[in-house]
Write an enzyme that holds these catalytic residues in place. Structure first.
Site, PDB file in Angstrom:
ATOM      1  N   GLU A   1      32.714  -6.421   2.393  1.00 28.10           N
ATOM      2  CA  GLU A   1      32.338  -5.908   1.068  1.00 28.10           C
ATOM      3  C   GLU A   1      32.534  -4.277   1.019  1.00 28.10           C
ATOM      4  OE1 GLU A   1      29.663  -8.992  -1.190  1.00 28.10           O
ATOM      5  OE2 GLU A   1      28.366  -7.883   0.359  1.00 28.10           O
TER       6      GLU A   1
ATOM      7  N   GLU B   1      31.257 -16.919   2.957  1.00 28.63           N
ATOM      8  CA  GLU B   1      30.065 -16.963   2.271  1.00 28.63           C
ATOM      9  C   GLU B   1      29.869 -18.042   1.338  1.00 28.63           C
ATOM     10  OE1 GLU B   1      27.918 -13.529   1.490  1.00 28.63           O
ATOM     11  OE2 GLU B   1      28.937 -12.195   2.989  1.00 28.63           O
TER      12      GLU B   1
END
Length: 976
Positions: A422, A492
């Site tokens: 991220e 994820e």
């Protein structure tokens, strides 16, 4: 090697804190190894410590050898000072806890000065050759280091190793090591991972002797040719030497290849060969695993086979020591993973302690090794000024990539490099990918944020819903041609926050159905609760943080004390490597009175190993009790193979009542990670149907003294509410539609976004009111008509309770129907009542642990027993928990309850309202009443605290329903 030898000048410069460079003075990165014959000295232990509120509040005179730190505090290293009574931890998910003004950080920058005085061991080699190194394995977030008054340099990159040459500075005794650690630095902008901000020297500090002719760096290349069954070994070293592997008869010079027949390394069979790299001055032990990773046919193949990752994301965490983990804790994690069928770890979002990778090599886990990089907070400003797209920061990014790759390159368990997490997109990431490819061609590169896969070799996503994952699996997702040709990973998914995650079984079915889908990694391994004397476990906001993200830091499959959650039990079942599907014989219906042989279909879902290490058992169970059991001969199926195996014939007398087959696959012998008999997989199927409870309505209601008697029940004549059943007092029996919202409930669209309709709480479902419309006692029934609705709106539910009895038992039939325009599901639908004196609970149905409609895979039908207290699941933030699913009957508090149909059972010593209001488990005070919920249904759990909600089939829709319960006295469970 040269030394910077600036002596202490008492300046207060803090320029290095806001410098975007990775630091100065540290040696180039190299391979990490645990030991050699060169000698080392651990500097872990008790250090002197002083905390200052700002980076320049104190000068650096403390680094002088003569400085008197006798009045300083003491702390443990490795450790975080905020967990040792100095300041407080801070938790944010992605927002920076300081103004975003890169590379600058606030003046209010807690700074910890550390001092350690040490003597060299008597047998320490002479320091005259000047080759000793001082190694730091992890310091958050920026450190400056002095030894005996000489400034060695500074560094950033909190979870990465840094070494300094110190040989000429060492003394036989009285060495003074001084380290200044700043909580915030320019490096903090690159470390915005979802975790606690915890400054300190949290990994090992070690003094390493480096002999003349010793190893500087080496790279073990150990590939495996699956077609020939041979491994090829070549060890490149900066210092010439020889490599020996006695078991394989290998004796070669560094840089020279050798080929030999070997057993390959895999996560399923982690075969390691012991070798030695010997140079003129040092012998370094090698642990060699032969394996080859390559992209082939659009898939990640290891040793010639595509693999299915059944993984978890793992932050390093201990509830008392934070990220300062000891070897036993790391080993405990690995053993728990192996025992729960987990085969892969993504090291979110930084390289782990190097010893953890040794454990992965030894016990067998695939590893995605992730760089210490995340700039997630820049999403708050549309990624403006993001460091990964700013050339000034590229040297720091390359330094981080190099320190990860060079440290971990010799681990066979590391099969994928990840650029970080991220951090948006930018030129810096491209530079990192280019450097890694130039250094190591043997592993693919991962980065979820690269949606076009320009720099990566894997198409990776987070929290994609089931429908999208299926489209990707079918190749219907579109996108750039390169991306469509690459394997897919859910790096994820299944956000394990609080009660959940739901939908795991459906994800796994997709992974197994579509080859392009190579699995995923549950977020995450462990709750990051901090042990707290008053709260049990603390989370964000419990330390007075102005900016925090609450209990979002508690989102793991383990509770903070490392007890497995129900989510981990569910994951183990869903990803088990052997499928056991029990099928009743098709001849049963055609041959009444006979018992033809039922079968179990056994499928090997391992990627590499056959089933020879497993033993198989069967049990024939009637009404939850084992009638007969034995062993089952199953062939040593190869990966992907299946076989139909006959189960024993069961005589007619053994099939009374509801019956099940349960088949288990267990370890035939002990392994390094579990004892013999450990259950690897199991399957269960019904053989004969359940007997539905029947109560003939023969008793008649009798009136007297404001009461109505019906069979064993006594009711209030005015309200129709039961007072006692068989002498057992009941309190407040009524329809219940509310549950203490789970973290996943609170993340639902209808909870947080009014565009999706009214909210659960906005509708008032947490404060339903009950209107009594009629009580009718006549004929063979007592009937109570009510309406259940919240204030402020038109929505409601009609509810009719009809009681009948055969004289010994009571049957309650509840009929409900929605009134008004319902746009959201119900949280639950059932009845609730209170009992006094209940402690032990027995039930026949799903167990032993909690389960909900979309988290039920691990629930096995059987006869179970527990205390009320042990039925509670200790989520760090209290919420709906503890339900047992598919319950046929339950006994507690002097009552036996049977359901028609099966029901969900919950029993606790506090009300739902008290549970809903609690912020921590210490807020829950047990009362004298046990509150029992018998639910016809509950809404699914899902993963929407950060992922998708329950699949539509798990929505508890507001629609007409009817369900019944049969109550009878059961003195054996009554506790006064």
């Amino acid at each position: 090697m040269s030394l910077r030898t600036r002596t202490v000048d008492h300046t207060r410069t803090v320029d290095h804190v806001e410098d975007v460079s990775p630091g100065s003075g540290a040696l180039p990165p190299r391979a990490w190894y645990a030991s050699s014959d060169a000698g080392s000295l651990s500097l872990n232990g008790t250090w002197r410590f002083r905390l200052s509120p700002t980076a320049d509040a104190e000068d650096d005179s403390f680094a002088a050898p003569a400085y008197d730190a006798g009045d300083w505090a003491e702390i443990s290293v490795p450790g975080h000072w905020v967990l040792q009574g100095h300041g407080s931890p801070v938790y944010t998910n992605h927002r920076y806890p300081f103004p975003v003004d890169p590379p600058r950080v606030p003046t209010e920058n807690p700074t910890g000065d550390h001092l350690r005085v040490f003597d060299l061991p008597a047998d320490w080699p002479t320091a005259a050759d000047g080759r000793a190194r001082l190694r730091f394995d992890g310091v958050e977030s920026c450190a400056r280091v002095w030894l005996n008054g000489t400034d060695l340099g500074d560094f950033k990159g909190s979870r990465l190793p840094h070494e300094f040459p110190v040989g000429p500075l060492l003394r036989a005794a009285g060495n003074v090591l001084a380290v200044r650690v700043h909580q915030w630095s320019a490096g903090s902008y690159l470390e915005d991972q979802d975790q606690w901000w915890l400054p300190g020297i949290f990994r090992d500090v070690t003094l390493l002797h480096r002999p003349a002719g010793g190893v500087v760096d080496f790279f073990v290349h150990a590939s495996y040719d699956h077609t020939a069954g041979e491994g090829t070994l070549r060890v490149d070293s900066d210092v010439a030497g020889r490599v020996t592997v006695p078991e394989l008869g290998i004796d070669i010079a560094t840089g020279e290849p050798a080929t030999a027949p070997v057993a390959p390394w895999s996560a399923e069979s982690p075969r390691l060969y012991d070798g030695v790299l010997a140079t003129g001055g040092e012998r370094v032990p090698l642990r060699i695993g032969f394996r080859t990773v390559e992209l082939s046919n659009g898939l990640i193949e290891i040793n010639g086979r595509p693999v299915l990752f059944k993984g978890v994301n793992r932050h390093e965490w201990h509830p008392e020591r934070g990220r300062a983990l000891d070897l036993d804790t790391m080993r405990r994690d690995v053993l728990l993973m192996k025992r729960h069928n987990i085969n892969a770890v993504r090291t979110s979002h930084y390289p782990p302690h190097p010893a953890f990778l040794d454990l992965c090599d030894t016990y067998g886990l695939w590893v995605i090794d992730e760089c210490d990089l995340e700039t997630h907070g820049f999403t708050e400003q549309g990624w403006r000024d993001n460091p990964v797209d700013d050339d000034r920061w590229t040297p720091a990014l390359l330094d981080r990539a190099a320190r990860m790759v060079e440290r971990d390159k010799n681990h066979p368990s590391v099969v994928v490099w990840s650029l970080g997490n991220e951090a948006g997109t930018g030129r810096g990431l491209t530079a990192m990918a280019g450097w890694i490819r130039a250094r190591d061609t043997s592993r693919p590169i991962h980065y979820e944020g690269d949606r076009d896969c320009r720099d990566t070799d894997v198409y990776s996503r987070m929290y994609a819903g089931h429908a999208e994952v299926e489209r990707i699996g079918r190749g219907l997702d579109g996108g750039p041609r390169r991306r469509r040709a690459l394997p897919f990973l859910l790096c994820e998914y299944a956000h394990a926050m609080g009660n959940g995650p739901g939908g795991l079984a459906e994800y796994q079915r997709l992974f197994e159905a579509h080859g392009r889908l190579q699995g995923g990694f549950v977020w995450e391994w462990i709750d990051h609760g901090i042990t707290h004397p008053g709260l049990g476990h603390a989370y964000g906001g419990d330390f007075g943080e102005e900016l925090h993200d609450g209990n979002f830091v508690c989102d793991g499959l383990l509770f903070p004390d490392r007890r497995p959650s129900p989510g981990l039990a569910e994951y183990k079942k869903v990803i088990e490597p052997v499928a056991l599907t029990v099928s009743p014989s098709r001849e049963r219906s055609r041959r009444p009175g006979t018992h033809p042989r039922d079968t179990v279909r056994v499928t090997n879902r391992y990627d590499f190993t056959d089933l020879s290490a497993l033993a198989f058992t069967w049990a024939y169970e009637a009404e939850g009790g084992t009638v007969r059991s034995g062993t089952l001969p199953v062939p040593a199926l190869a990966p992907g193979e299946s076989a139909e195996v006959e189960l024993p014939a069961v005589p007619a007398g053994d099939s009374a009542g509801e019956a099940h087959w349960t088949v288990r696959a267990v370890l035939a012998s002990g392994t390094a990670w579990a004892p013999p008999g450990h259950v690897v997989a199991w399957g269960q199927a019904p053989v004969s149907p359940r007997r539905v409870p029947y109560v003939a309505a023969t008793a008649r209601p009798a009136h007297g003294d404001g009461l109505v008697a019906l069979g064993p029940g006594v009711f209030d004549a005015r309200t129709g509410a039961p007072r006692t059943i068989g002498g057992v007092a009941l309190t407040g029996l009524r329809l219940d539609v509310w549950r203490a919202t789970t973290d996943n409930d609170d993340g639902a669209a209808w909870q947080s976004d009014p565009r999706h309709g009214p909210l659960w709480r906005g509708l008032g479902l947490h404060r339903m009111r009950h209107r009594l419309d009629a009580v009718e006692a006549g004929g063979d029934a007592l009937t109570v008509r009510t309406r259940v609705a919240p204030a402020g709106g038109e929505l409601g539910l009609s509810a009719v309770y009809r009681w009948t009895s055969d004289g010994d038992r009571l049957r309650l039939t509840v009929s409900t129907a929605p009134e008004g325009h319902w746009t959201v599901p119900l949280p639950r639908l059932g009845i609730r009542f209170g009992l006094s004196g209940a402690d032990r609970v027995r039930w026949y149905g799903g167990g032993p642990g909690e389960a909900y409609p979309d988290t039920r895979s691990a629930s096995a039908v059987g006869r179970w027993e527990s205390t009320v207290d042990d039925m509670q699941t200790p989520y760090v933030r209290p919420q709906e928990n503890g339900a047992r699913i598919d319950v046929r009957w339950a006994e507690l508090g002097g009552l036996r309850v049977e359901g028609d149909p099966v029901f969900l059972l919950t029993a606790r010593r506090w009300t739902t309202e008290q549970l809903d209001a609690a912020a921590h488990r210490t807020d829950l005070v047990p009362g004298d009443t046990v509150w029992v919920n018998l639910d016809h249904g509950q809404h699914g759990i899902g993963s929407q605290s950060c992922g998708p909600g329950p699949l539509p089939r798990y929505h508890l829709r507001a629609e007409p329903a009817e369900f019944s319960f049969v109550f009878s006295p059961h003195p054996g469970t009554h506790l006064a």
